[in-house]
Scaffold this active site. Structure first.
Site, PDB file in Angstrom:
ATOM      1  N   HIS A 213       0.855  -1.175   0.000  1.00 15.80           N
ATOM      2  CA  HIS A 213       0.000   0.000   0.000  1.00 15.80           C
ATOM      3  C   HIS A 213       0.895   1.230   0.000  1.00 15.80           C
ATOM      4  O   HIS A 213       2.096   1.144   0.300  1.00 15.80           O
ATOM      5  CB  HIS A 213      -0.895   0.028   1.246  1.00 15.80           C
ATOM      6  CG  HIS A 213      -1.981  -0.998   1.235  1.00 15.80           C
ATOM      7  ND1 HIS A 213      -2.979  -1.018   0.279  1.00 15.80           N
ATOM      8  CD2 HIS A 213      -2.233  -2.048   2.072  1.00 15.80           C
ATOM      9  CE1 HIS A 213      -3.806  -2.030   0.530  1.00 15.80           C
ATOM     10  NE2 HIS A 213      -3.368  -2.675   1.605  1.00 15.80           N
ATOM     11  N   CYS A 266      -0.305   2.821  -4.322  1.00 17.04           N
ATOM     12  CA  CYS A 266      -1.054   4.040  -4.616  1.00 17.04           C
ATOM     13  C   CYS A 266      -0.210   5.266  -4.285  1.00 17.04           C
ATOM     14  O   CYS A 266       0.761   5.205  -3.538  1.00 17.04           O
ATOM     15  CB  CYS A 266      -2.349   4.085  -3.817  1.00 17.04           C
ATOM     16  SG  CYS A 266      -3.605   2.942  -4.418  1.00 17.04           S
TER      17      CYS A 266
END
Length: 398
Positions: A213, A266
């Protein structure tokens, strides 16, 4: 390639038989390399076998590298002895191999380059030098965060990314130093240790691949807490530190050598606009704020950014600043799927920057998901030459 045909032209004319010329003409006509008129011209306008051979090789050579590759591949099939006497590479028939490996235009296995292509690039000052020793010393760092302390953040499908990248790097001659489920501090420690690896002295390049992430400017460690207490230090790894630990000051063994960075994470929370992919029903994002219930539960989003400029770096980030990136919960992230396909299919002939461009182009042309868009970002490119991977060459150089 056309340069390879030019190199062997005289010996080909002297050694090829009339029967083999007939076979090659049939093969190249079937491949649509030659037209009926060109075939007839070669047969009817030349009285001797040698003249037919001259016109054949000159005609194909003028049609460029792809046509030349196919002729060499057919020669291996039709007259292996002549092929060997001409010292043509065993890796030449790459396209013939690829024909049986391609699924919807993409090869499912790595297509090898040829020694001829490698030799040509050795004298090209616009390319980074790759030698037998450097290929044998290639190193890559692979870090994949899959399981998080907060189980809601677990990255389903990331196991496929980890395996696919390990296989791809290994097939291109890289020894993979692999870690899973690291905190931000542990990612730093792994990178520092990697930067001091003794094999970096001989390698021609390194890959650093980090998948987790993310947020703008950072990759998240496995102890990331969305709601930290006031004095709790965020569990992150700043992406700019990759450049710091691999720059000339901290990693002098990598001076003047390509450093290829791939980040699947991301870089924010914003959705793009339009996405295309098979299996869009299984797509989620790799930021820590998972999609709403109206979105599909099976593609995931990943967030970050780079800072310092360092020589001989090139980076591919899975999305643009402030955007999310998507991961299929069974097949893995879209970026890694596409990257593997592109390197398998075009790594034998394209440099790394062109390979990155092809990955980006595929997102533009193929990937759609619930009216959202993802486009990778080629970042911090300070490579002053072209770098070719030369896949399969390590198996050909003895």
């Amino acid at each position: 390639m056309s340069a390879e045909l030019a190199r062997v032209r005289t010996k080909f004319v002297d050694g090829v038989s009339s029967a083999v010329i007939d076979d090659l003409l049939d093969d190249l006509l079937e491949d649509r390399i030659l037209s009926d008129a060109e075939k007839d011209s070669i047969l009817q306008e030349n009285n001797s076998t040698r003249n037919k051979a001259r016109q054949l090789i000159d005609t194909v050579k003028k049609k460029g590298d792809d046509a030349s590759w196919k002729m060499i591949a057919h020669l291996l099939n039709r007259d292996p002895t002549l092929h060997k006497n001409l010292a043509l590479s065993s890796g030449q028939p790459a396209h013939s191999v690829a024909d049986s490996q391609v699924v919807q235009g993409w090869s499912t296995t790595l297509i090898p380059t040829s020694q001829a292509f490698w030799r040509e690039k050795q004298s090209d000052k616009s390319t980074y030098r790759v030698t037998k020793t450097s290929i044998a010393s290639r190193m890559a760092l692979l870090i994949t965060n899959i399981k998080f302390a907060d189980e809601r953040l677990n990255r389903a499908g990331a196991e496929m990314d980890e395996q696919n990248m390990k296989n791809l790097l290994g097939a291109n001659g890289y020894e993979v130093v692999q870690y899973s489920n690291l905190t931000g501090e542990q990612i730093k420690e792994a990178l520092v240790k990697f930067s001091k690896h003794p094999k970096l002295k001989e390698t021609d390049s390194v890959f650093v691949v980090i998948m987790s992430h993310g947020k703008m400017g950072a990759v998240l460690g496995v102890n990331w807490n969305e709601n930290p207490i006031s004095d709790e230090k965020p569990d992150i790894f700043p992406v700019s530190d990759i450049y710091k630990y691999l720059n000339t000051v901290n990693c002098p063994l990598m001076e003047d050598k390509p450093k290829i960075i791939i980040i699947q994470a991301c870089r924010g929370d914003e959705k793009g606009s339009v996405l295309v992919s098979d299996g869009a029903e299984n797509t989620v994002c790799d930021n820590t704020q998972q999609p709403s219930s109206s979105a599909s539960p099976d593609y995931a989003e990943d967030a970050l950014r780079f800072a310092p400029k360092e020589k001989d770096f090139i980076s591919l980030l899975s999305c643009t600043p402030d955007q999310v990136s998507y991961r299929h919960t069974e097949r893995g992230s879209v970026l890694i799927q596409y990257f593997v396909d592109v390197l398998n299919t075009y790594g034998w002939r394209d440099d790394i920057e062109e390979l990155f461009r092809k990955v980006m182009q595929r997102f533009e042309e193929e990937f759609t998901f619930q009216h959202r868009r993802q486009i990778p970002s080629k970042d911090r490119c300070t490579m002053i030459r072209r770098f070719y991977l030369f896949p399969g060459l390590q198996d050909q150089i003895q």
